[in-house]
Design a protein around this motif. Structure first.
Motif, mmCIF file in Angstrom:
data_model
loop_
_atom_site.group_PDB
_atom_site.id
_atom_site.type_symbol
_atom_site.label_atom_id
_atom_site.label_comp_id
_atom_site.label_asym_id
_atom_site.label_seq_id
_atom_site.Cartn_x
_atom_site.Cartn_y
_atom_site.Cartn_z
ATOM 1 N N HIS A 259 0.852 -1.187 0.000
ATOM 2 C CA HIS A 259 0.000 0.000 0.000
ATOM 3 C C HIS A 259 0.886 1.235 0.000
ATOM 4 O O HIS A 259 1.754 1.383 0.851
ATOM 5 N N ILE B 119 1.080 5.388 0.150
ATOM 6 C CA ILE B 119 0.393 6.637 0.505
ATOM 7 C C ILE B 119 1.254 7.773 -0.027
ATOM 8 O O ILE B 119 2.399 7.944 0.396
ATOM 9 N N GLN C 29 1.921 5.453 -8.318
ATOM 10 C CA GLN C 29 0.879 4.430 -8.198
ATOM 11 C C GLN C 29 1.407 3.077 -8.667
ATOM 12 O O GLN C 29 1.076 2.034 -8.106
ATOM 13 N N THR D 262 2.917 0.169 -6.491
ATOM 14 C CA THR D 262 2.100 -0.685 -5.635
ATOM 15 C C THR D 262 1.973 -2.115 -6.134
ATOM 16 O O THR D 262 1.907 -3.035 -5.344
ATOM 17 N N SER E 111 -2.293 -1.321 -3.493
ATOM 18 C CA SER E 111 -3.262 -0.227 -3.421
ATOM 19 C C SER E 111 -2.540 1.104 -3.242
ATOM 20 O O SER E 111 -1.356 1.148 -2.902
ATOM 21 N N PHE E 112 -3.282 2.178 -3.460
ATOM 22 C CA PHE E 112 -2.713 3.527 -3.470
ATOM 23 C C PHE E 112 -3.737 4.505 -2.917
ATOM 24 O O PHE E 112 -4.937 4.361 -3.153
ATOM 25 N N GLN E 113 -3.263 5.485 -2.175
ATOM 26 C CA GLN E 113 -4.121 6.592 -1.776
ATOM 27 C C GLN E 113 -3.265 7.837 -1.596
ATOM 28 O O GLN E 113 -2.037 7.746 -1.475
ATOM 29 N N MET E 114 -3.919 8.981 -1.595
ATOM 30 C CA MET E 114 -3.237 10.239 -1.338
ATOM 31 C C MET E 114 -3.782 10.812 -0.036
ATOM 32 O O MET E 114 -4.984 10.805 0.202
ATOM 33 N N VAL E 115 -2.872 11.294 0.791
ATOM 34 C CA VAL E 115 -3.220 12.007 2.010
ATOM 35 C C VAL E 115 -2.498 13.340 1.900
ATOM 36 O O VAL E 115 -1.265 13.387 1.917
ATOM 37 N N TYR F 190 -10.826 15.225 -6.615
ATOM 38 C CA TYR F 190 -9.608 14.847 -7.322
ATOM 39 C C TYR F 190 -9.494 15.634 -8.632
ATOM 40 O O TYR F 190 -8.419 16.151 -8.955
#
Length: 138
Positions: free
Chosen positions: A73, A75, A90, A93, A101-105, A131
């Motif tokens: 994962h 971030i 991305q 991952t 998986s990938f997410q932005m914080v 986004y």
């Protein structure tokens, strides 16, 4: 990037990441970089790195526990200036067909400072459109 990583390392939040954490920066010796990269995709490991490692660095996952839990994962804690850089990050991952998986914080202060977005501006944008709103600001 390295300055921000150093600031975070000295913050009270860094210790809350658990015992298995590493910081990967450009000025490390080659052997140390290789060790951190190899360890990055193992169960329980948190690895913080600067944006330069988002392109061309292969974090291979050989840990079945990580794969069974959904894969590596990532971030991303900054908005890339170019969409292509974000796509490269991305891609870290799920290397060689593995799950991930990938997410932005993102920190609103950074968005205001670097992308000239108004404070609280996101509150005027529907959640499912945020986004696209961010992408328009690049």
């Amino acid at each position: 990037d390295n300055v921000r990583l150093g600031e975070f390392k000295n913050s009270p939040f860094f210790s809350k990441l658990g015992r298995q954490k590493s910081i990967l920066v450009e000025n490390m010796e080659a052997g140390e970089k290789e060790f951190v990269i190899n360890k990055a995709a193992t169960s329980g490991q948190v690895t913080l790195c600067s944006a330069v490692f988002g392109r061309g660095t292969d974090f291979f996952c050989k840990d079945d526990r990580v794969q069974d839990a959904g894969g590596v994962h990532i971030i991303q804690a900054f908005l890339s200036l170019q969409k292509s850089e974000e796509v490269q990050i991305q891609g870290r991952t799920s290397r060689q067909g593995k799950k991930g998986s990938f997410q932005m914080v993102l920190w609103e202060d950074d968005l205001c400072k670097h992308f000239d977005l108004p404070p609280g501006g996101k509150d005027n944008v529907p959640f499912n459109s945020r986004y696209d709103w961010l992408c328009e600001s690049r």
